[in-house]
Structures are given as C-alpha cells and as structure tokens.
Design an enzyme around this catalytic site. Structure first.
Site, PDB file in Angstrom:
ATOM      1  N   LYS A 207       0.846  -1.031  -0.056  1.00 18.84           N
ATOM      2  CA  LYS A 207      -0.073  -0.094  -0.159  1.00 18.84           C
ATOM      3  C   LYS A 207       1.032   1.305   0.067  1.00 18.84           C
ATOM      4  O   LYS A 207       1.796   1.474   0.837  1.00 18.84           O
ATOM      5  CB  LYS A 207      -0.812  -0.020   1.148  1.00 18.84           C
ATOM      6  CG  LYS A 207      -1.739   1.226   1.451  1.00 18.84           C
ATOM      7  CD  LYS A 207      -2.922   0.944   2.615  1.00 18.84           C
ATOM      8  CE  LYS A 207      -3.369   2.351   2.449  1.00 18.84           C
ATOM      9  NZ  LYS A 207      -4.573   2.258   3.541  1.00 18.84           N
ATOM     10  N   LYS A 262      -2.315  -1.409  -3.657  1.00 19.38           N
ATOM     11  CA  LYS A 262      -3.276  -0.332  -3.696  1.00 19.38           C
ATOM     12  C   LYS A 262      -2.262   0.964  -3.634  1.00 19.38           C
ATOM     13  O   LYS A 262      -1.205   0.877  -3.060  1.00 19.38           O
ATOM     14  CB  LYS A 262      -3.876  -0.512  -2.232  1.00 19.38           C
ATOM     15  CG  LYS A 262      -4.758   0.888  -1.978  1.00 19.38           C
ATOM     16  CD  LYS A 262      -5.269   0.594  -0.651  1.00 19.38           C
ATOM     17  CE  LYS A 262      -6.088   1.816  -0.723  1.00 19.38           C
ATOM     18  NZ  LYS A 262      -6.621   1.960   0.915  1.00 19.38           N
TER      19      LYS A 262
HETATM   20  C1  PBG Z   1      -7.553   3.338   5.600  1.00 20.37           C
HETATM   21  C2  PBG Z   1      -7.775   3.238   4.183  1.00 20.37           C
HETATM   22  C3  PBG Z   1      -7.639   4.212   3.176  1.00 20.37           C
HETATM   23  C4  PBG Z   1      -7.893   3.415   2.033  1.00 20.37           C
HETATM   24  C5  PBG Z   1      -8.893   2.410   2.158  1.00 20.37           C
HETATM   25  N1  PBG Z   1      -8.226   2.104   3.670  1.00 20.37           N
HETATM   26  C6  PBG Z   1      -6.921   5.584   3.140  1.00 20.37           C
HETATM   27  C7  PBG Z   1      -5.480   5.921   3.604  1.00 20.37           C
HETATM   28  O1  PBG Z   1      -4.859   4.962   3.929  1.00 20.37           O
HETATM   29  O2  PBG Z   1      -5.511   7.060   3.725  1.00 20.37           O
HETATM   30  C8  PBG Z   1      -8.187   4.226   0.795  1.00 20.37           C
HETATM   31  C9  PBG Z   1      -9.324   3.907  -0.350  1.00 20.37           C
HETATM   32  C10 PBG Z   1      -9.452   4.580  -1.218  1.00 20.37           C
HETATM   33  O3  PBG Z   1      -8.829   5.831  -1.508  1.00 20.37           O
HETATM   34  O4  PBG Z   1     -10.528   4.470  -1.828  1.00 20.37           O
HETATM   35  N2  PBG Z   1      -6.260   2.819   6.248  1.00 20.37           N
END
Ligand code: PBG
Length: 340
Positions: A207, A262
């Site tokens: 991520k 992601k």
């Molecule tokens: C939280 C999380 C995030 C997303 C999914 N879980 C955001 C972040 O890490 O700030 C992002 C999902 C999206 O942008 O659609 N941990």
C-alpha cells in the site's frame, strides 16, 4: 524484452494477419483473453449512524454514505448481481474519535453493527472489514501517535483488538490496511487463538503513500483530522517496486490468505510482478481518486464514463488481479447483467 520463442516462430505477413481475428464481435469474443465478471468485484460502502440517512460524497460522484438500513438494500443489490463481497468503512462521529482510536474495538461500534446486520439480512455475501485506526483517531493516522511518531508495536496491539472485535461481529475477511510491520502475523495468531480460524486475512500488502486516497478521506472524514500530515513513514514510497515484493513476501509468511496492491491503475506493474512472483490470490484496489478521475471527466462530457470504467477494470484483470475493489462494482455489474 526478448521475444518468446512461440511468437518468434509465427509466420510473417501475409500468412499471419492479426486483424483476421478482430474482424467482428463474435471473433473478438472467441479469442478474448480476459473478461470482467461481477464475481471479480468487491463493492466498498461508507456507513453512517442513524436511520434513513444518505449523504452524497461530492468528490466521489455516485457514491453515498448510508445508514445501516439503507446499506442493507444496496448489499442485497450486490448479492443479486453476483458481487461476492462488500467492504465496509465507517464514518465515525467526531465525538467518538480519540488519540488511540479506541472506538475501533468497541463491539457496538458502527462497523460491528453494520457487519451483524448484513450477516443477518444477506448471509450469502462476504463482508470485509478494514483494520486500521484512521476512522477512529483524532489525528487521522492509521496508528497510535506519540510525540509525532506513529508507534508500530503499540499500534499492533490495538489492531489485534480491532480485528478480534470485527471477527466476533461476523466479519468474514479481515483486511489490515495500516502498513505496520508485523501486524498480519499478530492478527492471525490472535484470530486462531480466539476460535476464528476461518476468518480470512486480506492484507493490504503493498500500500503506497498515495495522493489518490483524497476522496476516500473526505468520505470517512479523516482528511480534516490529517490536515497537512502524511502517512509516508508507514505507507510505501511510490518510487519502489522491489520493496513491494518484500512486503508481500512477509505478509504471506505471516499468514495472509490474499494480498492486495493499492492504488491500482498507477501500480499495475506491481500487481503483475506480485502475481507472477508469488501466484497467491492477488487483489487490487481501484481507489477513490482513480474512480473520481473518470467520473469527473465523464461529467464534463470529456470521456465516455461507462466505457472508460470498464476498460480500467479490465486492465486489472490483464495485469493478473484476481479481484478488484472498486466503487464502480455495482454499476458495472448492472451493465454486465443487462448485456446478458
Ligand atoms: C485506511 C484506508 C484508506 C483507504 C482504504 N483504507 C486511506 C488511507 O490510507 O489514507 C483508501 C481507499 C480509497 O482511496 O479508495 N487505512
């Protein structure tokens, strides 16, 4: 890249004419290498307190935050269309947010109530719960912060409590999205010890610290808490791909059943490398900003939104993704159903 032998040996033009197989729809569909199916899609939802409440998210056209009663209707729609799983994200009321995010392991928090309601009303659909503290912290960070530092091991303890709480509510897929080191192993162990050996772990393994999460943070209300701060000390540097393989290897070794990359489209190289290197179920998250870009351009009449969305999702399949989390899951599944 050198040419694989079977390609080098194909007879040259005019004996080979690749357009032959593109001459009509029937021929193209006979030789299509990939296809989008509702069964590949996971639909995320934002959950609100209250009853009969729906709030549009301006930066995510077509997406609404929903109270649990209205959420159930949408989850039923997903099940009817063959979408196998929904992912839930709570919009925690500000007065329930704290520095340590303890609302995350309150068994009666909004997320746990939503999970229980879905498993009762639509038991045949899978439910995925995010494990990270950002919906619950006053800092908007995924972890516990002390003196400006995100504490790794203290955060893991909190995440374990959160995961146990979600599993106890009936959550099928536990999805740590926090990027702390060592959390998958700790969560697996705790789940097993608590009798949740069936709970699946989908690790947000690679991520990235991405600017494409902006609309998501508007949707759950962590954007204002986060302010100018970022998540770069735990989410990955977009410059790195070898490190993504290390992250994935660790999460698999710690017990992840499914790994996720992601964001999605800007990281399809990572999806392809992960799939090829490990061959485990590999998912990708078509994140909020990626969805919003297509919607915004379509609203201006600059793009054909439906076709662009499907082209994006097909690209995930081509790269090797087994499943795709996307805000467009319902609309795409509906179109696929109409096409028969
Ligand atoms: C939280 C999380 C995030 C997303 C999914 N879980 C955001 C972040 O890490 O700030 C992002 C999902 C999206 O942008 O659609 N941990």
């Amino acid at each position: 890249m050198s040419m694989p032998r079977h390609l080098a040996s194909q007879p040259p033009f005019p004996r080979t004419r690749l357009r032959r197989l593109r001459q009509a729809g029937w021929a193209r569909s006979l030789v299509a290498e990939h296809a989008l199916r509702p069964a590949d899609l996971v639909q995320p939802f934002f959950v609100l307190e209250g009853h009969g409440r729906r709030e549009p998210v301006p930066s995510l056209p077509g997406v609404e935050r929903l109270s649990i009663d209205l959420l159930l209707l949408q989850v039923e729609r997903c099940a009817r269309l063959g979408i196998p799983m929904v992912a839930l994200f709570p919009c925690t009321p500000a007065e329930r947010k704290t520095v340590d995010g303890r609302e995350a392991w309150n068994p009666d928090n909004l997320l746990c109530r939503a999970i229980r309601a879905i498993k009762k009303a639509v038991p045949e659909i899978g439910v995925m719960g995010d494990v990270a503290l950002d919906p619950y912290t006053t800092t908007g960070q995924d972890g516990i912060v002390a003196d400006g530092v995100i504490l790794n091991d203290e955060t893991i303890e909190a995440l374990v409590r959160q995961a146990l709480c979600q599993a106890a509510a009936g959550c099928d897929v536990i999805a740590p999205s926090d990027m702390m080191d060592g959390r998958v192993g700790a969560i697996r162990k705790a789940l097993d010890e608590a009798g949740h050996a069936q709970a699946i772990i989908m690790a947000y393994a690679a991520k990235y610290a991405s600017a494409f999460y902006g609309p998501f943070r508007d949707a759950i209300g962590s954007a204002s808490a986060l302010g100018k701060a970022d998540k770069k000390t735990y989410q990955m540097d977009p410059a790195n791909v070898r490190e993504a393989l290390r992250e994935v290897a660790l999460d698999i070794a710690e017990g992840a059943d499914i790994v996720m990359v992601k964001p999605g489209l800007p990281y399809l190289d990572v999806v392809a490398r992960v799939k090829e290197a490990f061959g485990v179920p590999t998912f990708a998250y078509h994140v909020s900003g990626e969805y919003a870009m297509v919607k915004a351009a379509a609203e201006r009449g600059w793009l054909d939104g439906a076709r662009c969305m499907e082209e994006c999702l097909l690209a995930f399949k081509r790269a090797g993704a087994d499943g795709i989390l996307t805000y467009a899951a319902l609309e795409v599944a509906e179109r696929l159903a109409r096409q028969g």
